[in-house]
Scaffold this motif. Structure first.
Motif, PDB file in Angstrom:
ATOM      1  N   ALA A 141       1.458   5.805  -1.258  1.00 28.64           N
ATOM      2  CA  ALA A 141       1.054   6.864  -2.070  1.00 28.64           C
ATOM      3  C   ALA A 141       2.453   7.449  -2.813  1.00 28.64           C
ATOM      4  O   ALA A 141       3.501   7.512  -1.992  1.00 28.64           O
ATOM      5  CB  ALA A 141       0.419   8.210  -1.483  1.00 28.64           C
ATOM      6  N   SER A 168       7.600   9.033  -2.350  1.00 29.21           N
ATOM      7  CA  SER A 168       7.458   8.344  -1.414  1.00 29.21           C
ATOM      8  C   SER A 168       6.828   7.021  -1.392  1.00 29.21           C
ATOM      9  O   SER A 168       6.408   6.702  -2.676  1.00 29.21           O
ATOM     10  CB  SER A 168       6.377   9.139  -0.322  1.00 29.21           C
ATOM     11  OG  SER A 168       5.052   9.201  -1.041  1.00 29.21           O
ATOM     12  N   THR A 180       2.460   7.606   8.827  1.00 30.35           N
ATOM     13  CA  THR A 180       2.027   8.748   8.051  1.00 30.35           C
ATOM     14  C   THR A 180       2.118   8.965   6.756  1.00 30.35           C
ATOM     15  O   THR A 180       1.854   9.696   5.913  1.00 30.35           O
ATOM     16  CB  THR A 180       2.345  10.060   8.975  1.00 30.35           C
ATOM     17  OG1 THR A 180       3.719  10.266   8.884  1.00 30.35           O
ATOM     18  CG2 THR A 180       1.684  10.222  10.185  1.00 30.35           C
ATOM     19  N   ALA A 202       1.894   7.417   3.832  1.00 27.01           N
ATOM     20  CA  ALA A 202       1.100   7.200   2.899  1.00 27.01           C
ATOM     21  C   ALA A 202       0.002   8.623   2.573  1.00 27.01           C
ATOM     22  O   ALA A 202      -0.164   8.676   1.451  1.00 27.01           O
ATOM     23  CB  ALA A 202       0.354   5.892   3.155  1.00 27.01           C
ATOM     24  N   ASP A 203       0.197   9.272   3.575  1.00 25.99           N
ATOM     25  CA  ASP A 203      -0.967  10.297   3.565  1.00 25.99           C
ATOM     26  C   ASP A 203      -0.062  11.507   3.389  1.00 25.99           C
ATOM     27  O   ASP A 203      -0.706  12.842   3.228  1.00 25.99           O
ATOM     28  CB  ASP A 203      -1.713  10.456   4.665  1.00 25.99           C
ATOM     29  CG  ASP A 203      -2.597   9.218   4.785  1.00 25.99           C
ATOM     30  OD1 ASP A 203      -3.266   8.743   3.850  1.00 25.99           O
ATOM     31  OD2 ASP A 203      -2.721   8.779   6.114  1.00 25.99           O
ATOM     32  N   LEU A 204       0.998  11.717   3.240  1.00 22.66           N
ATOM     33  CA  LEU A 204       1.955  12.894   3.124  1.00 22.66           C
ATOM     34  C   LEU A 204       2.069  13.458   1.905  1.00 22.66           C
ATOM     35  O   LEU A 204       2.189  12.717   0.714  1.00 22.66           O
ATOM     36  CB  LEU A 204       3.578  12.699   3.643  1.00 22.66           C
ATOM     37  CG  LEU A 204       3.551  12.470   5.102  1.00 22.66           C
ATOM     38  CD1 LEU A 204       5.237  12.087   5.414  1.00 22.66           C
ATOM     39  CD2 LEU A 204       3.243  13.265   6.120  1.00 22.66           C
ATOM     40  N   GLY A 205       1.821  14.631   1.751  1.00 23.16           N
ATOM     41  CA  GLY A 205       1.973  15.534   0.411  1.00 23.16           C
ATOM     42  C   GLY A 205       3.457  15.878   0.152  1.00 23.16           C
ATOM     43  O   GLY A 205       4.449  15.285   0.914  1.00 23.16           O
ATOM     44  N   THR A 234       0.759  -1.249   0.108  1.00 21.17           N
ATOM     45  CA  THR A 234       0.022   0.108  -0.076  1.00 21.17           C
ATOM     46  C   THR A 234       0.841   1.202   0.054  1.00 21.17           C
ATOM     47  O   THR A 234       1.962   1.106   0.433  1.00 21.17           O
ATOM     48  CB  THR A 234      -0.891   0.236   1.042  1.00 21.17           C
ATOM     49  OG1 THR A 234      -1.663   1.153   1.203  1.00 21.17           O
ATOM     50  CG2 THR A 234      -0.164   0.160   2.536  1.00 21.17           C
TER      51      THR A 234
END
Length: 350
Positions: free
Chosen positions: A6, A12, A182, A184-187, A4
């Motif tokens: 992003a 990343s 965190t 996977a949700d970091l910009g 999983t």
């Protein structure tokens, strides 16, 4: 294997693998290699060739996260692993090994020979080429790959070793745990900040001291302090001064770190103790009295504990225990604590 993550322009990635289940070992290394190459990439770290016995019995469970040119792997190897005799391949990176259980033996330059990182130790070094290594079975370790630009001049040809429980390593461990949760949700900005903070803390590990003027390190410092609080919650010596001493920072620096994340040290300690006391009030076996709970969780006396509990939860400890017991024994509830709908019976009519 479960993957999983992003992708932020390849900056990343995250994946998890578990080849410890029965029958999973023959494909375990292939799954790990696919996850690494897809989510992390050979540009960060090139996986070596492994020995035939390792390939046939690769029982490893772990998670890996990438932030720009850095990667963090938390690994538990149920089987022993070993690379091929001549790994080969040029690389230019900083590698950090933090071993909690077992041992990790690393091939080194002829002048240095092999180096073994034992349980409770860490090792940091610059790698100019892919080198051989082997691990014991039942290894629990953290492996970090870091870009060389900032750290290589600091290390030079040195190999830095030390305790995995040093103050600086506690901070680094707290940060890596946060990144795993965190990433996977970091910009893009968050990924850049995470990598920068990771490098700053790696510098602190290599130097053996913490740069308390670096504001990006405040969240990691606060988290490391919280982890320590949770382990020492019933300790009568627990205080901001003790935490600062254990983490090798000043009390002022510790307070600033908590303020940066919108909290206070003493408030966090008190709330964690109240939470554990509330759980103890409704524990199925052997409830403590109010005065016993107050003493165990380091409140001055029963009255002080009761006031603090009511201020935080809106009820006194006795009121909370009675209301919880009443809800459990309600006619609409089964003795197991489940209502009619939860145990398969039709709900009461309106």
């Amino acid at each position: 294997m479960h993957r999983t993550g992003a992708e932020v322009d390849g900056a990343s990635g995250v994946f998890a693998v578990d080849s410890t289940a029965p029958g999973a070992a023959p494909q375990g290394l292939d799954a790990f290699r696919r996850g690494w190459e897809t989510q992390i990439g050979d540009d960060v770290f090139q996986l070596p060739a492994f020995s035939p016995d390792t390939i046939g019995d690769f029982r490893v469970k772990g998670k890996v996260a990438k932030v720009h040119g850095a990667a963090i792997a938390d690994l538990h190897a149920a089987s022993a692993t070993r690379t091929a005799d001549v790994p080969g391949g040029d690389q230019d990176l900083i590698a950090m090994y933090v071993v909690r259980r077992g041992a990790w033996t690393l091939g080194g330059p002829p002048a240095y020979g092999d180096q073994t990182v034992s349980a409770g130790q860490f090792l940091v070094r610059h790698l100019g080429r892919l080198t051989a290594f082997e691990t014991t079975a039942d290894l629990t370790a953290k492996f970090l790959v870091l870009p060389p630009d900032v750290l290589k001049p600091l290390l030079g040809n040195r190999v830095v070793t030390g305790s995995a429980d040093s103050a600086e390593m506690r901070l680094l461990t707290a940060l890596t745990d946060m990144i795993h949760i965190t990433v996977a949700d970091l910009g893009p900005a968050g990924v850049t900040a995470a990598q920068g903070t990771l490098i700053e803390l790696a510098k602190a590990v290599a130097k053996g001291r913490f740069d308390d003027a670096e504001p990006r390190l405040a969240p990691a410092l606060a988290q490391a302090a919280k982890d320590l609080v949770d382990r020492r919650l019933a300790d009568p010596e627990l205080s901001p001064a003790m935490l600062a001493r254990e983490l090798n920072v000043s009390v002022r620096t510790l307070h600033r770190a908590f303020a940066a994340v919108g909290e206070q040290v003493t408030t966090y300690i008190r709330h964690r103790r109240l939470h554990e006391a509330r759980l103890a009030l409704v524990a199925p076996s052997g409830r403590l009295s109010i005065s016993e709970l107050a003493a165990h969780w380091q409140f001055a006396d029963g009255s002080h504990f009761t006031r603090a509990f009511k201020k935080h939860f809106g009820q006194t400890p006795t009121e909370y225990a009675r209301s919880t017991e009443a809800a459990t024994l309600s006619p609409d509830r089964h003795p197991t604590g489940r209502g009619p709908a939860e145990r398969g019976a039709p709900p009461p009519r309106a």
